[in-house]
Write an enzyme that holds these catalytic residues in place. Sequence first.
Site, PDB file in Angstrom:
ATOM      1  N   LYS A  41       0.801  -1.222   0.000  1.00  0.00           N
ATOM      2  CA  LYS A  41       0.000   0.000   0.000  1.00  0.00           C
ATOM      3  C   LYS A  41       0.840   1.282   0.000  1.00  0.00           C
ATOM      4  O   LYS A  41       0.498   2.244  -0.685  1.00  0.00           O
ATOM      5  CB  LYS A  41      -0.980   0.007   1.171  1.00  0.00           C
ATOM      6  CG  LYS A  41      -2.108  -0.995   1.001  1.00  0.00           C
ATOM      7  CD  LYS A  41      -3.066  -0.909   2.162  1.00  0.00           C
ATOM      8  CE  LYS A  41      -4.210  -1.887   1.994  1.00  0.00           C
ATOM      9  NZ  LYS A  41      -5.212  -1.709   3.055  1.00  0.00           N
ATOM     10  N   ASP A  82     -10.161   2.347   2.426  1.00  0.00           N
ATOM     11  CA  ASP A  82     -10.170   1.554   3.660  1.00  0.00           C
ATOM     12  C   ASP A  82     -11.125   2.100   4.712  1.00  0.00           C
ATOM     13  O   ASP A  82     -11.938   1.353   5.276  1.00  0.00           O
ATOM     14  CB  ASP A  82      -8.767   1.467   4.262  1.00  0.00           C
ATOM     15  CG  ASP A  82      -7.855   0.520   3.510  1.00  0.00           C
ATOM     16  OD1 ASP A  82      -8.362  -0.403   2.838  1.00  0.00           O
ATOM     17  OD2 ASP A  82      -6.627   0.704   3.586  1.00  0.00           O
TER      18      ASP A  82
END
Length: 131
Positions: free
Chosen positions: A34, A71
Amino acid sequence: AYVPLAVAPDDFEAALRGLKALGFAGVNVTVPHKQAALAAADEVDETARRIGAVNVLEIGPGGALMGSNSDGYGFLENLRGGADGFDAASGPAVVIGAGGAARRPYGTRYIAGLVAEQEVLQIPRVRGIRP
């Protein structure tokens, strides 16, 4: 269709740059990539920039990589849809761990904003301690 691609960290950016030639329109990114996705992206939205991680890359014109992070949104939508009686404005939130959206101070504030500006308590994970 989702196609899992196992990519070594050292090969991550090269793999991303080859996605357009393979016909991909975008990819989801997970750990451990990420933060590398944030660095590799040609454009990054404000949420991903502030959180310090990208988990969605869209492949734009000419193969440009456009990064975003879903997220925090996904986490709260899961609660709203699956936790009976969940009310984001009902009280403080607790973030257990220090990964993903909670990694940077903005991540915690972002989650707090989604839970109606309530206090957010972050409890970092401590290695070696088990419940």
